[in-house]
Design a protein around this motif. Structure first.
Motif, PDB file in Angstrom:
ATOM      1  N   ASP A  45      12.205  -8.480 -62.210  1.00  0.00           N
ATOM      2  CA  ASP A  45      13.538  -7.878 -62.216  1.00  0.00           C
ATOM      3  C   ASP A  45      13.662  -7.003 -63.468  1.00  0.00           C
ATOM      4  O   ASP A  45      13.412  -7.459 -64.588  1.00  0.00           O
ATOM      5  CB  ASP A  45      14.603  -8.980 -62.226  1.00  0.00           C
ATOM      6  N   ARG A  47      16.116  -5.990 -65.145  1.00  0.00           N
ATOM      7  CA  ARG A  47      17.050  -6.487 -66.173  1.00  0.00           C
ATOM      8  C   ARG A  47      16.394  -7.541 -67.053  1.00  0.00           C
ATOM      9  O   ARG A  47      16.600  -7.555 -68.272  1.00  0.00           O
ATOM     10  CB  ARG A  47      18.309  -7.041 -65.512  1.00  0.00           C
ATOM     11  N   LEU A  50      13.863  -5.682 -69.256  1.00  0.00           N
ATOM     12  CA  LEU A  50      14.569  -4.933 -70.302  1.00  0.00           C
ATOM     13  C   LEU A  50      15.105  -5.864 -71.375  1.00  0.00           C
ATOM     14  O   LEU A  50      15.014  -5.558 -72.575  1.00  0.00           O
ATOM     15  CB  LEU A  50      15.706  -4.107 -69.692  1.00  0.00           C
ATOM     16  N   ALA A  51      15.637  -7.001 -70.974  1.00  0.00           N
ATOM     17  CA  ALA A  51      16.144  -7.969 -71.955  1.00  0.00           C
ATOM     18  C   ALA A  51      15.021  -8.478 -72.854  1.00  0.00           C
ATOM     19  O   ALA A  51      15.176  -8.543 -74.083  1.00  0.00           O
ATOM     20  CB  ALA A  51      16.828  -9.134 -71.245  1.00  0.00           C
TER      21      ALA A  51
END
Length: 132
Positions: A45, A47, A50-51
């Motif tokens: 995913d 997100r 990126l986190a």
């Protein structure tokens, strides 16, 4: 192992060709039979990736490691460009779109590798400080 060097990965991609393989088909079939396996996709995913990348970059910046932070900032861009070139070379399609190597998987591997790098640098620095 073919994937431990870029040349091996390229040879593997070229050897597999443009179609689905029995391994692809078996993994896809397992996913169809066991929908609960879908949770494994959380790792790809964007997100989540990126986190993780943001935390890794923040740690490098907090440690005032400018060169490491620059590598962390540039690595995903270089990885995506390389992945896009490789897709053109391999030409494997899925749903009429180029599919190999996976961009999501490429970014996860880069983010995890950068996390290992930052942890390794931190451990080495702490070990040196403890010896001094």
């Amino acid at each position: 192992m073919a994937g431990d060097r870029p040349g091996g990965l390229i040879l593997l991609g070229l050897a597999v060709g443009t179609g689905s393989t029995p391994v692809d088909d078996a993994v896809f079939a397992a996913g169809q039979r066991h929908p609960w396996l879908e949770w494994l996709r959380v790792f790809t995913d964007g997100r989540v990736t990126l986190a993780l990348w943001t935390v890794v970059l923040a740690v490098a910046l907090a440690q005032r490691r400018a060169q490491l932070a620059a590598v962390i900032a540039a690595a995903p861009v270089v990885a995506v460009l390389t992945e896009r070139l490789a897709k053109q070379a391999f030409g494997r399609l899925r749903d009429d779109a180029l599919a190999y190597p996976s961009g999501h998987t490429t970014l996860v591997v880069v983010a995890l590798g950068l996390a290992v790098l930052v942890v390794g640098v931190s451990v080495c620095v702490a070990a040196r400080a403890a010896r001094s």
